[in-house]
Design a protein around this motif. Sequence first.
Motif, PDB file in Angstrom:
ATOM      1  N   ALA A  10       0.839  -1.199   0.000  1.00  0.00           N
ATOM      2  CA  ALA A  10       0.000   0.000   0.000  1.00  0.00           C
ATOM      3  C   ALA A  10       0.873   1.248   0.000  1.00  0.00           C
ATOM      4  CB  ALA A  10      -0.927  -0.004   1.215  1.00  0.00           C
ATOM      5  N   GLY A  11       1.961   1.206   0.795  1.00  0.00           N
ATOM      6  CA  GLY A  11       2.890   2.343   0.830  1.00  0.00           C
ATOM      7  C   GLY A  11       3.569   2.534  -0.515  1.00  0.00           C
ATOM      8  N   GLY A  12       3.950   1.441  -1.167  1.00  0.00           N
ATOM      9  CA  GLY A  12       4.584   1.503  -2.494  1.00  0.00           C
ATOM     10  C   GLY A  12       3.622   2.064  -3.528  1.00  0.00           C
ATOM     11  N   ALA A  13       2.364   1.634  -3.450  1.00  0.00           N
ATOM     12  CA  ALA A  13       1.351   2.126  -4.395  1.00  0.00           C
ATOM     13  C   ALA A  13       1.116   3.619  -4.198  1.00  0.00           C
ATOM     14  CB  ALA A  13       0.046   1.353  -4.220  1.00  0.00           C
ATOM     15  N   ALA A  14       1.063   4.023  -2.934  1.00  0.00           N
ATOM     16  CA  ALA A  14       0.863   5.443  -2.645  1.00  0.00           C
ATOM     17  C   ALA A  14       2.045   6.262  -3.153  1.00  0.00           C
ATOM     18  CB  ALA A  14       0.661   5.666  -1.147  1.00  0.00           C
ATOM     19  N   PHE A  20       3.526   9.642  -9.879  1.00  0.00           N
ATOM     20  CA  PHE A  20       2.731   9.840 -11.090  1.00  0.00           C
ATOM     21  C   PHE A  20       2.086  11.229 -11.083  1.00  0.00           C
ATOM     22  CE2 PHE A  20      -1.396   9.579 -13.311  1.00  0.00           C
ATOM     23  CZ  PHE A  20      -0.937   9.272 -14.575  1.00  0.00           C
ATOM     24  N   GLY A  21       1.525  11.612  -9.932  1.00  0.00           N
ATOM     25  CA  GLY A  21       0.912  12.939  -9.806  1.00  0.00           C
ATOM     26  C   GLY A  21       1.916  14.043 -10.027  1.00  0.00           C
ATOM     27  N   HIS A  22       3.113  13.859  -9.480  1.00  0.00           N
ATOM     28  CA  HIS A  22       4.179  14.857  -9.649  1.00  0.00           C
ATOM     29  C   HIS A  22       4.580  14.943 -11.119  1.00  0.00           C
ATOM     30  CE1 HIS A  22       7.511  17.395  -8.486  1.00  0.00           C
ATOM     31  NE2 HIS A  22       8.350  16.595  -9.152  1.00  0.00           N
ATOM     32  N   LEU A  28       2.102  19.073 -17.200  1.00  0.00           N
ATOM     33  CA  LEU A  28       1.108  20.136 -17.333  1.00  0.00           C
ATOM     34  C   LEU A  28       1.792  21.502 -17.310  1.00  0.00           C
ATOM     35  CD1 LEU A  28      -1.865  20.802 -17.579  1.00  0.00           C
ATOM     36  CD2 LEU A  28      -2.017  20.823 -15.090  1.00  0.00           C
ATOM     37  N   THR A  29       2.740  21.667 -16.395  1.00  0.00           N
ATOM     38  CA  THR A  29       3.480  22.930 -16.313  1.00  0.00           C
ATOM     39  C   THR A  29       4.236  23.190 -17.614  1.00  0.00           C
ATOM     40  OG1 THR A  29       3.731  22.661 -13.933  1.00  0.00           O
ATOM     41  CG2 THR A  29       5.225  24.186 -14.994  1.00  0.00           C
ATOM     42  N   GLU A  30       4.860  22.133 -18.171  1.00  0.00           N
ATOM     43  CA  GLU A  30       5.573  22.273 -19.450  1.00  0.00           C
ATOM     44  C   GLU A  30       4.623  22.711 -20.554  1.00  0.00           C
ATOM     45  OE1 GLU A  30       8.002  19.071 -20.972  1.00  0.00           O
ATOM     46  OE2 GLU A  30       8.688  18.604 -18.938  1.00  0.00           O
ATOM     47  N   LYS A  31       3.455  22.050 -20.608  1.00  0.00           N
ATOM     48  CA  LYS A  31       2.474  22.380 -21.653  1.00  0.00           C
ATOM     49  C   LYS A  31       1.975  23.820 -21.516  1.00  0.00           C
ATOM     50  CE  LYS A  31       1.939  18.859 -24.328  1.00  0.00           C
ATOM     51  NZ  LYS A  31       2.271  18.993 -25.742  1.00  0.00           N
TER      52      LYS A  31
END
Length: 90
Positions: A10-14, A20-22, A28-31
Amino acid sequence: AGRGLGKMAAGGAADAQARFGHSVKGLLTEKVTSCGTDVIALTKQVLKGSRSAELLGQAARNMVMQEDAILHSEDSLRKMAIITTHLQYQ
């Protein structure tokens, strides 16, 4: 022992989800930056085109003025030729 593995998974998935979010935020910032740069370039091009149209209009007005001056000079030369012909007859 099974519970420890579940917590690690669970910790690895989080952790993977956070990475992934980062990554998505970075993309998004690049775009957004890329779009901003494109908008600036487009604005500059439109302004340059506007300035070009303005210069072309001014050049056209100058040509019309020159054409009027040439026509007036041509008319004056024709009149002088007539006067010269009359003077030669006298």
